[in-house]
Design a protein around this motif. Structure first.
Motif, mmCIF file in Angstrom:
data_model
loop_
_atom_site.group_PDB
_atom_site.id
_atom_site.type_symbol
_atom_site.label_atom_id
_atom_site.label_comp_id
_atom_site.label_asym_id
_atom_site.label_seq_id
_atom_site.Cartn_x
_atom_site.Cartn_y
_atom_site.Cartn_z
ATOM 1 N N THR A 482 24.050 -59.640 70.058
ATOM 2 C CA THR A 482 22.919 -59.402 70.964
ATOM 3 C C THR A 482 23.429 -59.467 72.409
ATOM 4 O O THR A 482 24.648 -59.499 72.629
ATOM 5 C CB THR A 482 21.784 -60.415 70.724
ATOM 6 N N ILE A 483 22.503 -59.475 73.365
ATOM 7 C CA ILE A 483 22.898 -59.590 74.773
ATOM 8 C C ILE A 483 22.103 -60.714 75.419
ATOM 9 O O ILE A 483 21.029 -61.071 74.943
ATOM 10 C CB ILE A 483 22.625 -58.270 75.540
ATOM 11 N N GLU A 511 17.631 -54.862 78.295
ATOM 12 C CA GLU A 511 17.317 -56.284 78.534
ATOM 13 C C GLU A 511 17.203 -57.037 77.203
ATOM 14 O O GLU A 511 16.910 -56.438 76.173
ATOM 15 C CB GLU A 511 16.016 -56.408 79.321
ATOM 16 N N PRO A 512 17.461 -58.337 77.231
ATOM 17 C CA PRO A 512 17.372 -59.109 75.980
ATOM 18 C C PRO A 512 15.923 -59.363 75.572
ATOM 19 O O PRO A 512 15.034 -59.379 76.414
ATOM 20 C CB PRO A 512 18.065 -60.435 76.315
ATOM 21 N N ASP A 558 17.663 -57.884 68.811
ATOM 22 C CA ASP A 558 16.951 -58.633 69.848
ATOM 23 C C ASP A 558 17.221 -58.101 71.255
ATOM 24 O O ASP A 558 17.684 -58.825 72.150
ATOM 25 C CB ASP A 558 17.298 -60.140 69.781
ATOM 26 N N LEU A 559 16.950 -56.825 71.439
ATOM 27 C CA LEU A 559 17.091 -56.256 72.777
ATOM 28 C C LEU A 559 16.108 -55.103 72.941
ATOM 29 O O LEU A 559 15.580 -54.563 71.961
ATOM 30 C CB LEU A 559 18.527 -55.798 73.030
ATOM 31 N N LEU A 591 28.061 -53.780 77.725
ATOM 32 C CA LEU A 591 29.246 -54.533 78.155
ATOM 33 C C LEU A 591 28.953 -55.421 79.348
ATOM 34 O O LEU A 591 29.553 -56.472 79.524
ATOM 35 C CB LEU A 591 30.384 -53.569 78.488
ATOM 36 N N SER A 592 28.001 -54.978 80.211
ATOM 37 C CA SER A 592 27.703 -55.802 81.387
ATOM 38 C C SER A 592 26.466 -56.683 81.163
ATOM 39 O O SER A 592 25.861 -57.156 82.110
ATOM 40 C CB SER A 592 27.532 -54.912 82.618
ATOM 41 N N CYS A 593 26.047 -56.848 79.904
ATOM 42 C CA CYS A 593 24.864 -57.679 79.616
ATOM 43 C C CYS A 593 25.240 -58.940 78.859
ATOM 44 O O CYS A 593 24.441 -59.445 78.057
ATOM 45 C CB CYS A 593 23.857 -56.902 78.782
ATOM 46 N N GLN A 594 26.428 -59.483 79.062
ATOM 47 C CA GLN A 594 26.884 -60.684 78.328
ATOM 48 C C GLN A 594 26.674 -60.564 76.816
ATOM 49 O O GLN A 594 25.883 -61.302 76.241
ATOM 50 C CB GLN A 594 26.141 -61.927 78.798
#
Ligand SMILES: Nc1nc2c(ncn2[C@@H]2O[C@H](COP(=O)(O)OP(=O)(O)OP(=O)(O)O)[C@@H](O)[C@H]2O)c(=O)[nH]1
Ligand SMILES: [Mg+2]
Length: 692
Positions: A482-483, A511-512, A558-559, A591-594
Motif C-alpha cells: 500500500t502507500i 492518496e492512501p 487501500d488507496l 514511488l513517491s507515496c512511501q
C-alpha cells in the motif's frame, strides 16, 4: 435375523494417550477371548487393528478400527482409537457412538495430556467408563501413584476394583476386590487361575475393599441403607450396585494389567460382560425432527423405527466408500433403502457387514445397539443420520475443529494437478479435518490439517491409494502493498512511428485509504478534457498495475486514485493509449507515496494449562504477537491475541513441544497491518532475489 438381541450387545471404545497400549490391549482381548490363535503385535506390524501401512510404519494408530468378540452369548464390539491428538476427530466420533469407554493409562507415566482430553470427551457424551492401568510389567510402574495422578489431574473419583500383585517383572496377577480373591496369570493364553491373596497384601486389600463397598453403596440409596444397618454388602448386592454405578456414571472402576503379558485381560472381559451397560441399559437417544427444534427420541428397541448415526468413513480406491455406523433403534437388513436426513437423500443399503480389523464379515441383520459397516453409499459421510424414510430424525454430530497447520502442495510430476485435487477431495470425504484451498493471491494449493503428522499421513495415503505424489512446502505468506503518502502525478503516453500515433495524457491524484478499504477510483474530469469513453480505460490500467506492487510485486490495496486532468488527441488517442498512460502514471506516482508492505494478522486463541502461561506469552511476544485478553476454562487458561501469520506457520509443532502437547490453539484471519521496516527489507530483498 440378527444373531443377538440388543440386550446382548456391548460396545466399548478404547481411548487414552498415545502409546499407552490401547491397540495391544485390543489384540490381547481378541487373543484371550479365544477368537484368534495368533496374537497380533504392534511392534512387528502384525496387529489386525493397526493394519494401514501408515500405521505400521510409525507404530502408532492413525485411524480408529474395530473388532468384535463373542463370549457368553454376548457380542462385544471393541473400537481401538488413535491416541495422537492429530486424529482426535476420529476418536471423538467413535466415543459419541459407543455405550462405554475404557480409558487406558500407562502405569509409569500416569495421566498425560491426551488422557485429559479424552476424559473430557467422555463427560461431554455422558459415557459410562472404566480405567485400565496398563504396562504394569514395566520397570517403575506404580499403581498407587497413577491412582493419585488420576485424582489430581482428572478431578473425578475412580474406584479400584483390582489391585496388582507384584510389580514390573514380578507383576503376575491381580486381586479381584469384588470377589475377594487373587487371580494369577502364568498361562500363555491369558487364562487366570484363582489363588490365595498374598499375606502381605491383607491390609491394603481390606482398605480398598471397604472403599469399594462404600463407593458402591453410595450409588444407590437402598444399598446405602443396607450397608449402614449391616455394615457390609453381599456379593450379589455389590455386583448389582457396581453395574448401576457404572451405568449412571457415578462409579468409575479402576483396573490394572499388562496387555503384552495378558495379565488382567480375562478379568477385564468379565467386567465388560457382567457390569458394563448394554444399549438397552443406556436407554433412548434424543434427536430432532428434521428442520425443526422439536425433540424426538429413539429407544433401543427392534420394533421402533430404524435410526443410526455414521461415525467413520473410509475412502477405498477399489471398493469405494465404506461407511461405519451405529444403530440406535429399530432393525436393518441388507438391500433396503434408508433416508439420510443430514443430506436429505435416500441411500440404498447393500450388503451389511461387521469389521474385524480390515476384514469384512457378513452380518445377517442389525438391531438397535449394533455397530456395522456398509459399502458404496453415495453421499453419506461421518456424522450423518440414517433412518427410516417414514420416521425421520436427525441426531447431533461432532463438528471438526478448524485446521491449524497448512502446507503448500505441488505435484512431483508435471500435469498431476487434477489428480491431486480429485484425490484430496476423496480423502476429505473420510477426514473432514482436512481442508483444501487454492490461495487466490499466491496461486498455491494449500492443504491444511491438525498438525504435521496429519498432513504427512495424508500425503502418504494419496500416494498409496491414488498413486499421486506431491511435494510439501511452507505456504507463501500473501503479503500486500500500500502507500502512506499522497501525490499528484502525470501519466503521459506518446508514440510517433509514422502513420497513426498513440497519445494519452492523464493527471492523477494518488492518496492512501484506511486499512481494509481496498481501492477507489474517482473520475473528476470536467469540461471533457478527456472524453468519457477513454476514462474507464485509465482505471483499467491502474487496476492492472496494482496487481504487482512496486516494492516486492505483491498486490496493492487501500488507496484512492482520482483522475483530475489530462488531454487527448482527436486522431492518435485510443482506449489502449489511456490504459497505458494510467498505468505509467500510477507506477511513477506510487514511488513517491512511501510504498509500504502489509502482512496478514490473525486472531489467535491459545488454550493451555496455567503452568505454561509464562512460556507461551513470552513466545507469543517473540513472534511479534499481542495479547488482547485472557479467559479461564476449568484448569486451563485461554490467551486471546493477534499475531502475524508469517510467525505462526509452524506454531502447531512449536506449541506442542512448548506445552508437552497440552496446549491447543485456533486462529482466523483478522486484518492486514504494516510490516516493520527491518522485516520488510528482508522480504523485499528475497523477492528481488527470486525475480533474478
Ligand atoms: N511392557 C509393556 N509394553 C506394552 C504393553 N502394552 C503395550 N506395550 C507396548 O507399548 C507400545 C505401544 O503400544 P500400542 O498398543 O501401539 O499403544 P497405543 O495406545 O495403541 O498407541 P497409539 O495407537 O499410538 O495411541 C508398543 O511397543 C507395545 O508393545 C504392556 O502391557 N507392557
Ligand atoms: Mg494404537
Amino acid at each position: 435375523m440378527a444373531k443377538y438381541e440388543s440386550k446382548s450387545l456391548k460396545s466399548i471404545a478404547i481411548i487414552g494417550h498415545g502409546g499407552t497400549g490401547k491397540t495391544s490391549l485390543c489384540e490381547s482381548l481378541i487373543f484371550v477371548a479365544g477368537k484368534s490363535d495368533r496374537l497380533g503385535r504392534v511392534d512387528d506390524g502384525t496387529s489386525s487393528l493397526d493394519y494401514e501401512p501408515e500405521e505400521q510404519k510409525r507404530r502408532i494408530s492413525i485411524g480408529a478400527s474395530m473388532s468384535f468378540l463373542e463370549c457368553e452369548k454376548q457380542k462385544i464390539t471393541i473400537i481401538d482409537t488413535p491416541g495422537d491428538s492429530n486424529f482426535a476427530y476420529d476418536t471423538k466420533n467413535c466415543l459419541q457412538n459407543v455405550d462405554n469407554a475404557l480409558v487406558v493409562i500407562d502405569a509409569v507415566s500416569g495421566v498425560e495430556f491426551q488422557t485429559e482430553m479424552v476424559w473430557e470427551y467422555t463427560k461431554e457424551f455422558k459415557l459410562p467408563k472404566a480405567v485400565f492401568i496398563n504396562r504394569m510389567d514395566r520397570e517403575r510402574a506404580d499403581f498407587f501413584k497413577v491412582l493419585e495422578s488420576i485424582k489430581g489431574r482428572l478431578g473425578d473419583k475412580v474406584t479400584p476394583i483390582f489391585l496388582p500383585i507384584g510389580v514390573a517383572e514380578t507383576f503376575k496377577g491381580i486381586v479381584d476386590l469384588l470377589e475377594n480373591k487373587a487371580i494369577y496369570f502364568d498361562d500363555p493364553k491369558g487364562a487366570g487361575k484363582s489363588g490365595d491373596i498374598p499375606a502381605e497384601m491383607k491390609d491394603v486389600v481390606e482398605e480398598y475393599r471397604n472403599n469399594l463397598t462404600e463407593d458402591i453403596a453410595e450409588c444407590d440409596e437402598q444399598l446405602m441403607d443396607k450397608y449402614l444397618s449391616d455394615g457390609e454388602l453381599s456379593l450379589e448386592d455389590l455386583k448389582n450396585g457396581l453395574k448401576v454405578g457404572i451405568s449412571s456414571g457415578s462409579l468409575i472402576p479402576l483396573m490394572c494389567g499388562s496387555a503384552v503379558k495378558h495379565i488382567g485381560v480375562s478379568a477385564l472381559i468379565s467386567l465388560i460382560l457382567n457390569h458394563l451397560p448394554s444399549p438397552v441399559d443406556r436407554g433412548p437417544l434424543s434427536g430432532k425432527l428434521p428442520g425443526t427444534d422439536t425433540a424426538v427420541e429413539r429407544p433401543p428397541d427392534v420394533t421402533a423405527p430404524f435410526a443410526a448415526r455414521v461415525f467413520k468413513t473410509i475412502a477405498d480406491p477399489y471398493a469405494g466408500r465404506l461407511t461405519l455406523f451405529r444403530v440406535y433403534s429399530g432393525a436393518l437388513t441388507s438391500d433396503t433403502s434408508v433416508l439420510n436426513t443430514t443430506r436429505k437423500v435416500n441411500e440404498r443399503i447393500g450388503n451389511i457387514f461387521y469389521l474385524d480389523g480390515k476384514v469384512q464379515k457378513p452380518a445377517e441383520g442389525l438391531v438397535a445397539g449394533d455397530i456395522a459397516a456398509v459399502a458404496k453409499l453415495k453421499e453419506t459421510v461421518t456424522g450423518d443420520t440414517l433412518c427410516s424414510e417414514k420416521s425421520p430424525i436427525i441426531f447431533d454430530k461432532v463438528t471438526p475443529s478448524p485446521s491449524i497447520m497448512s502446507f503448500a502442495i505441488g505435484p512431483k510430476s508435471r500435469g498431476d494437478e487434477e489428480k491431486i485435487v480429485s484425490s484430496i477431495h476423496r480423502l476429505i470425504e473420510e477426514d473432514p479435518t482436512l481442508t483444501f484451498t487454492v490461495d487466490r493471491q499466491t496461486k498455491e494449493m494449500i492443504l491444511s490439517g491438525m498438525g504435521q503428522v496429519h498432513i504427512e499421513v495424508t500425503v502418504e495415503k494419496m500416494k498409496r491409494k491414488f498413486g499421486v505424489e506431491v511435494l510439501l512446502n511452507t505456504p507463501k505468506v500473501p503479503y500486500k502493498e500500500t502507500i502512506k503518502g499522497k501525490t499528484n502525478v502525470q501519466g503521459k503516453y506518446k508514440k510517433q512511428s509514422g502513420g497513426r500515433g498513440q497519445f494519452a495524457d492523464t493527471w492523477l491524484d494518488i492518496e492512501p485509504l484506511p486499512r481494509g478499504a481496498g481501492f477507489e477510483f474517482a473520475d473528476k474530469i470536467v469540461g471533457g478534457v478527456i472524453p468519457g469513453q477513454y476514462r474507464p480505460a485509465v482505471e483499467k490500467g491502474i487496476v492492472e498495475a496494482m496487481l504487482e506492487g512496486v516494492l516486492a510485486g505483491y498486490p496493492m490495496v487501500d488507496l484512492k486514485v482520482s483522475l483530475v486532468d489530462g488531454s487527448y488527441h482527436t486522431v492518435d488517442s485510443s482506449e489502449m493509449a489511456f490504459k497505458i498512460a494510467g498505468s505509467m502514471g500510477f507506477k511513477k506516482g506510487v514511488l513517491s507515496c512511501q510504498p509500504t508492505l502489509l502482512e496478514p494478522i490473525v486472531n489467535i486463541n491459545i488454550e493451555i494449562p496455567e503452568e505454561y502461561m509464562g512460556d507461551v506469552m513470552g513466545d507469543l511476544n517473540s513472534r511479534r504477537g499481542r495479547v488482547l485478553g485472557m479467559d479461564s476454562k476449568g484448569s486451563h487458561q485461554i490467551v486471546k491475541g493477534q499475531v502475524p501469520l508469517a510467525e505462526i506457520l509452524k506454531y502447531a509443532p512449536d506449541l506442542r513441544s512448548m506445552t508437552s502437547g497440552r496446549g491447543t490453539f485456533t486462529y482466523e484471519h483478522a486484518h492486514y497491518d504494516e510490516v516493520p521496516p527491518y522485516i520488510a527489507e528482508k522480504i523485499i530483498a528475497e523477492s528481488k532475489k527470486n525475480e533474478e
